[in-house]
Design a protein around this motif. Sequence first.
Motif, mmCIF file in Angstrom:
data_model
loop_
_atom_site.group_PDB
_atom_site.id
_atom_site.type_symbol
_atom_site.label_atom_id
_atom_site.label_comp_id
_atom_site.label_asym_id
_atom_site.label_seq_id
_atom_site.Cartn_x
_atom_site.Cartn_y
_atom_site.Cartn_z
ATOM 1 N N THR A 162 -8.043 -4.663 1.239
ATOM 2 C CA THR A 162 -9.199 -5.561 1.239
ATOM 3 C C THR A 162 -8.805 -6.956 0.759
ATOM 4 N N PHE A 194 -5.551 1.904 -3.193
ATOM 5 C CA PHE A 194 -5.667 2.202 -1.765
ATOM 6 C C PHE A 194 -6.869 1.490 -1.163
ATOM 7 N N ILE A 195 -7.933 1.313 -1.956
ATOM 8 C CA ILE A 195 -9.108 0.615 -1.438
ATOM 9 C C ILE A 195 -8.916 -0.889 -1.518
ATOM 10 N N THR A 196 -8.463 -1.395 -2.686
ATOM 11 C CA THR A 196 -8.533 -2.830 -2.923
ATOM 12 C C THR A 196 -7.364 -3.609 -2.331
ATOM 13 N N THR A 227 0.835 -1.202 0.000
ATOM 14 C CA THR A 227 0.000 0.000 0.000
ATOM 15 C C THR A 227 0.869 1.251 0.000
ATOM 16 N N PHE A 285 -6.320 5.602 -5.993
ATOM 17 C CA PHE A 285 -7.515 5.412 -5.168
ATOM 18 C C PHE A 285 -7.942 3.947 -5.158
ATOM 19 N N PHE A 286 -7.981 3.329 -6.351
ATOM 20 C CA PHE A 286 -8.405 1.933 -6.409
ATOM 21 C C PHE A 286 -7.433 1.038 -5.649
#
Lengths: 137, 109
Positions: free
Chosen positions: A102, A97-99, A66, A94-95
């Motif tokens: 997860t 950082f989110i995925t 990350t 952004f993607f």
Amino acid sequence: MAEVKHDAAAHAAAPLPWGEIFEWAQAFLSGGLILTGAFFVIAGAIGILRMPDFYTRIHAAGMTDTMGAEFILLGLIVQSGFTQTSLKLLLVAFFLFITSPTATHAIAHAAHLSGLKPKLGPYEAPELEDIGKGDGA
Amino acid sequence: MASLVMIYVCVVGAIGMLIGMALLLGRAIAGPSFYDRALAVNSFGTKAVLFLCLFSLIIGRPDGVDIAILYALMNFIATVAILKFFRYRALDVPLAQRPQRKSAGKGGA
């Protein structure tokens, strides 16, 4: 008249070349960000390769991926300036950082549900039934 | 001159991504468990996205960033799909449904 013109030319040549200075500042900022990100990414890869256990490997992967990805994409955004490419790079950042956390969490959860035990010294991993009792699920 | 420095730094970063991808490929081949391999492949995909962004800016064609967006999303979906498939051996199981722990635990143990 000629004297005035000469004066104006000398006055215009005197100030600093701000465009060049801005370019160099941009280059150094983006270069520092990209090199820092590359360091973190390589450190994460070495951690995944050399850590003794699956859960410690997840730690190396999740943290450094990350951080390194965000640093590299931030450096590329600084390099490309206010353009459409910069917006797309922001979208990628952004993607990721989110995925990325997860996906790491999904892998860890699946491994724990399947009964993979972490390597521990004097401690033991909690059983799945004991974990399920706590939250009333 | 300044843009040349930026391109050199990008080349160094891309080579770093390739080194990281090689190391992760080693873990994906040698991983003792399935989850090690899934983790290594997921991380490999993240590094591939970063390499694609760097490479498309090095060669001066920023169209590759679109492909990087696509690859970042597909990487996540593929990881979740692989994990789900190897847990339930099927893909048409709803993810929100919790597995019944007692029967599954007794049956598995």
